[in-house]
Write a protein that holds these residues in place. Structure first.
Motif, PDB file in Angstrom:
ATOM      1  N   TYR A  45       9.382  74.807 101.242  1.00  8.95           N
ATOM      2  CA  TYR A  45       9.119  73.376 101.034  1.00  8.95           C
ATOM      3  C   TYR A  45      10.250  72.534 101.635  1.00  8.95           C
ATOM      4  CZ  TYR A  45       9.224  68.901  98.561  1.00  8.95           C
ATOM      5  OH  TYR A  45       9.306  67.569  98.262  1.00  8.95           O
ATOM      6  N   HIS A  46      11.489  72.894 101.324  1.00 10.19           N
ATOM      7  CA  HIS A  46      12.623  72.112 101.825  1.00 10.19           C
ATOM      8  C   HIS A  46      12.765  72.236 103.348  1.00 10.19           C
ATOM      9  CE1 HIS A  46      14.014  70.616  98.030  1.00 10.19           C
ATOM     10  NE2 HIS A  46      13.900  71.825  97.508  1.00 10.19           N
ATOM     11  N   GLN A  47      12.481  73.399 103.881  1.00 10.95           N
ATOM     12  CA  GLN A  47      12.573  73.587 105.333  1.00 10.95           C
ATOM     13  C   GLN A  47      11.501  72.770 106.049  1.00 10.95           C
ATOM     14  OE1 GLN A  47      13.668  77.468 106.881  1.00 10.95           O
ATOM     15  NE2 GLN A  47      11.801  77.459 108.106  1.00 10.95           N
ATOM     16  N   ILE A  48      10.281  72.825 105.553  1.00  2.00           N
ATOM     17  CA  ILE A  48       9.186  72.080 106.182  1.00  2.00           C
ATOM     18  C   ILE A  48       9.422  70.574 106.028  1.00  2.00           C
ATOM     19  CG2 ILE A  48       6.701  71.595 106.030  1.00  2.00           C
ATOM     20  CD1 ILE A  48       6.411  74.365 106.616  1.00  2.00           C
ATOM     21  N   HIS A  49       9.939  70.181 104.884  1.00  2.00           N
ATOM     22  CA  HIS A  49      10.227  68.757 104.672  1.00  2.00           C
ATOM     23  C   HIS A  49      11.280  68.292 105.684  1.00  2.00           C
ATOM     24  CE1 HIS A  49       9.834  65.707 101.171  1.00  2.00           C
ATOM     25  NE2 HIS A  49       9.865  65.089 102.324  1.00  2.00           N
ATOM     26  N   LYS A  50      12.281  69.128 105.909  1.00  7.25           N
ATOM     27  CA  LYS A  50      13.308  68.817 106.916  1.00  7.25           C
ATOM     28  C   LYS A  50      12.664  68.635 108.292  1.00  7.25           C
ATOM     29  CE  LYS A  50      16.008  71.816 109.121  1.00  7.25           C
ATOM     30  NZ  LYS A  50      17.031  72.794 109.479  1.00  7.25           N
ATOM     31  N   HIS A  51      11.733  69.507 108.635  1.00  4.36           N
ATOM     32  CA  HIS A  51      11.059  69.409 109.940  1.00  4.36           C
ATOM     33  C   HIS A  51      10.216  68.141 110.015  1.00  4.36           C
ATOM     34  CE1 HIS A  51      11.515  74.043 110.223  1.00  4.36           C
ATOM     35  NE2 HIS A  51      12.642  73.404 110.443  1.00  4.36           N
ATOM     36  N   HIS A  52       9.590  67.771 108.902  1.00  3.75           N
ATOM     37  CA  HIS A  52       8.811  66.529 108.826  1.00  3.75           C
ATOM     38  C   HIS A  52       9.699  65.322 109.147  1.00  3.75           C
ATOM     39  CE1 HIS A  52       6.294  63.387 106.969  1.00  3.75           C
ATOM     40  NE2 HIS A  52       7.337  63.072 106.227  1.00  3.75           N
ATOM     41  N   TRP A  53      10.911  65.324 108.623  1.00  2.00           N
ATOM     42  CA  TRP A  53      11.830  64.214 108.865  1.00  2.00           C
ATOM     43  C   TRP A  53      12.321  64.172 110.304  1.00  2.00           C
ATOM     44  CZ3 TRP A  53      15.058  66.136 104.194  1.00  2.00           C
ATOM     45  CH2 TRP A  53      14.493  65.689 103.007  1.00  2.00           C
ATOM     46  N   ASN A  54      12.491  65.322 110.925  1.00  2.00           N
ATOM     47  CA  ASN A  54      13.188  65.408 112.205  1.00  2.00           C
ATOM     48  C   ASN A  54      12.302  65.628 113.422  1.00  2.00           C
ATOM     49  OD1 ASN A  54      16.000  65.138 111.337  1.00  2.00           O
ATOM     50  ND2 ASN A  54      15.580  67.007 110.200  1.00  2.00           N
ATOM     51  N   VAL A  55      10.998  65.778 113.245  1.00  2.00           N
ATOM     52  CA  VAL A  55      10.137  66.052 114.391  1.00  2.00           C
ATOM     53  C   VAL A  55      10.163  64.875 115.368  1.00  2.00           C
ATOM     54  CG1 VAL A  55       8.010  65.199 113.289  1.00  2.00           C
ATOM     55  CG2 VAL A  55       7.857  66.874 115.134  1.00  2.00           C
ATOM     56  N   GLU A  56      10.189  65.212 116.655  1.00  2.00           N
ATOM     57  CA  GLU A  56      10.159  64.217 117.721  1.00  2.00           C
ATOM     58  C   GLU A  56       9.258  64.728 118.833  1.00  2.00           C
ATOM     59  OE1 GLU A  56      14.085  63.283 119.060  1.00  2.00           O
ATOM     60  OE2 GLU A  56      14.680  62.444 117.136  1.00  2.00           O
ATOM     61  N   GLY A  57       8.978  63.873 119.775  1.00  2.00           N
ATOM     62  CA  GLY A  57       8.237  64.296 120.951  1.00  2.00           C
ATOM     63  C   GLY A  57       6.845  63.699 121.009  1.00  2.00           C
ATOM     64  N   ALA A  58       6.126  64.097 122.045  1.00  2.75           N
ATOM     65  CA  ALA A  58       4.812  63.531 122.332  1.00  2.75           C
ATOM     66  C   ALA A  58       3.805  63.781 121.217  1.00  2.75           C
ATOM     67  CB  ALA A  58       4.280  64.109 123.645  1.00  2.75           C
ATOM     68  N   GLU A  59       3.962  64.860 120.490  1.00  6.46           N
ATOM     69  CA  GLU A  59       3.013  65.201 119.422  1.00  6.46           C
ATOM     70  C   GLU A  59       3.576  64.846 118.040  1.00  6.46           C
ATOM     71  OE1 GLU A  59       0.812  68.911 121.589  1.00  6.46           O
ATOM     72  OE2 GLU A  59       2.855  69.219 120.888  1.00  6.46           O
ATOM     73  N   PHE A  60       4.545  63.922 118.035  1.00  7.28           N
ATOM     74  CA  PHE A  60       5.226  63.531 116.802  1.00  7.28           C
ATOM     75  C   PHE A  60       4.261  63.213 115.666  1.00  7.28           C
ATOM     76  CE2 PHE A  60       6.138  59.817 114.205  1.00  7.28           C
ATOM     77  CZ  PHE A  60       7.163  60.309 113.401  1.00  7.28           C
ATOM     78  N   ARG A  61       3.347  62.295 115.901  1.00  6.89           N
ATOM     79  CA  ARG A  61       2.500  61.802 114.804  1.00  6.89           C
ATOM     80  C   ARG A  61       1.687  62.911 114.157  1.00  6.89           C
ATOM     81  NH1 ARG A  61       0.632  58.003 111.820  1.00  6.89           N
ATOM     82  NH2 ARG A  61      -1.539  57.515 111.507  1.00  6.89           N
ATOM     83  N   ASP A  62       1.003  63.697 114.959  1.00  6.51           N
ATOM     84  CA  ASP A  62       0.185  64.782 114.404  1.00  6.51           C
ATOM     85  C   ASP A  62       1.037  65.777 113.627  1.00  6.51           C
ATOM     86  OD1 ASP A  62      -2.172  63.749 115.392  1.00  6.51           O
ATOM     87  OD2 ASP A  62      -2.218  65.041 117.163  1.00  6.51           O
ATOM     88  N   LEU A  63       2.168  66.160 114.204  1.00  7.18           N
ATOM     89  CA  LEU A  63       3.035  67.126 113.531  1.00  7.18           C
ATOM     90  C   LEU A  63       3.669  66.535 112.272  1.00  7.18           C
ATOM     91  CD1 LEU A  63       4.666  68.826 116.600  1.00  7.18           C
ATOM     92  CD2 LEU A  63       3.401  69.981 114.786  1.00  7.18           C
ATOM     93  N   HIS A  64       4.077  65.283 112.342  1.00  2.13           N
ATOM     94  CA  HIS A  64       4.667  64.614 111.185  1.00  2.13           C
ATOM     95  C   HIS A  64       3.684  64.625 110.008  1.00  2.13           C
ATOM     96  CE1 HIS A  64       7.455  61.772 109.283  1.00  2.13           C
ATOM     97  NE2 HIS A  64       6.408  61.021 108.970  1.00  2.13           N
ATOM     98  N   LEU A  65       2.433  64.271 110.279  1.00  2.00           N
ATOM     99  CA  LEU A  65       1.406  64.246 109.240  1.00  2.00           C
ATOM    100  C   LEU A  65       1.065  65.652 108.754  1.00  2.00           C
ATOM    101  CD1 LEU A  65      -0.916  61.472 110.694  1.00  2.00           C
ATOM    102  CD2 LEU A  65       0.712  61.274 108.786  1.00  2.00           C
ATOM    103  N   PHE A  66       0.933  66.600 109.675  1.00  2.00           N
ATOM    104  CA  PHE A  66       0.639  67.974 109.274  1.00  2.00           C
ATOM    105  C   PHE A  66       1.748  68.541 108.389  1.00  2.00           C
ATOM    106  CE2 PHE A  66       1.763  72.401 109.985  1.00  2.00           C
ATOM    107  CZ  PHE A  66       0.713  72.997 109.301  1.00  2.00           C
ATOM    108  N   LEU A  67       2.995  68.343 108.789  1.00  2.00           N
ATOM    109  CA  LEU A  67       4.116  68.879 108.020  1.00  2.00           C
ATOM    110  C   LEU A  67       4.177  68.269 106.625  1.00  2.00           C
ATOM    111  CD1 LEU A  67       6.726  69.023 110.907  1.00  2.00           C
ATOM    112  CD2 LEU A  67       5.701  70.996 109.731  1.00  2.00           C
ATOM    113  N   GLN A  68       3.801  67.008 106.506  1.00  2.00           N
ATOM    114  CA  GLN A  68       3.741  66.392 105.180  1.00  2.00           C
ATOM    115  C   GLN A  68       2.678  67.083 104.326  1.00  2.00           C
ATOM    116  OE1 GLN A  68       3.347  62.121 105.045  1.00  2.00           O
ATOM    117  NE2 GLN A  68       2.986  62.117 102.843  1.00  2.00           N
ATOM    118  N   GLU A  69       1.508  67.316 104.886  1.00  2.00           N
ATOM    119  CA  GLU A  69       0.456  68.046 104.162  1.00  2.00           C
ATOM    120  C   GLU A  69       0.943  69.432 103.757  1.00  2.00           C
ATOM    121  OE1 GLU A  69      -3.445  68.439 105.915  1.00  2.00           O
ATOM    122  OE2 GLU A  69      -3.368  66.356 106.611  1.00  2.00           O
ATOM    123  N   ALA A  70       1.634  70.098 104.664  1.00  2.00           N
ATOM    124  CA  ALA A  70       2.099  71.459 104.409  1.00  2.00           C
ATOM    125  C   ALA A  70       3.105  71.502 103.265  1.00  2.00           C
ATOM    126  CB  ALA A  70       2.692  72.067 105.684  1.00  2.00           C
TER     127      ALA A  70
END
Length: 182
Positions: A45-70
């Motif tokens: 949970y803490h690792q994925i949350h960290k990735h949610h905060w730090n994701v960047e790049g062209a696919e940011f939005r989709d990954l940001h939302l997916f990681l929050q769900e995860a």
């Protein structure tokens, strides 16, 4: 505020549940397994949350939302696991340091990695959790606890689905083109 401190139940002890009628030895084994699953869920949970905060790049939005769900799925599953451990007479592992020590997966650390590396780290953790939960599902079945077996199967379904999504994100095929220097 009361200064009296009364320990109702020590961590690691099992109180017999007259209502659920699960043998204390069996309950102890199941609680031990559930606490491992709980610890794993919170480390990831803490690792994925960290990735949610730090994701960047062209696919940011989709990954940001997916990681929050995860991470929300992990937290919901962790809550169900903790409540089951308590219901069968145990004390759910709650302290972050204790969870990290108890977990069979390792937190990747505080550094920020590129998203592909981050997702690969998540995928490895998910795989370890999936294997462990399958063992714990079998343990619950063997010890005659169909409720815990069913609960873990439900949680495992969500975990496997999220792992499968990460697998898709890690595929080479993408709409994003590599920049070329001509």
């Amino acid at each position: 505020m009361s200064t009296q401190k009364t320990v109702r139940q020590q961590f690691g002890s099992v109180e017999q549940s007259d209502a659920l009628r699960l043998d204390e030895d069996k309950a102890e084994q199941i609680i031990d397994a559930l606490n491992t699953d709980l610890a794993n869920a919170y480390v990831l949970y803490h690792q994925i949350h960290k990735h949610h905060w730090n994701v960047e790049g062209a696919e940011f939005r989709d990954l940001h939302l997916f990681l929050q769900e995860a991470y929300e799925n992990l937290e919901m599953g962790a809550d169900m696991i903790a409540e089951r451990a308590q219901a069968i007479g145990g004390v759910p592992i709650a302290g972050p340091a204790n969870q990290e020590e108890r977990a069979t997966i390792e937190f990747e650390g505080e550094d920020v990695y590129d998203i592909r590396t981050s997702l690969e780290n998540d995928m490895e953790a998910y795989g370890d959790i999936i294997e462990g939960m399958r063992d714990h599902i079998q343990l619950a079945a063997n010890l005659g606890d169909p409720t815990t077996e069913h609960l873990l199967k439900e949680i495992l379904t969500d975990i496997e689905e999220d792992a499968h999504h990460i697998e898709h994100y890690l595929e080479d095929d993408s709409l994003v083109l590599e920049s070329s220097t001509h």
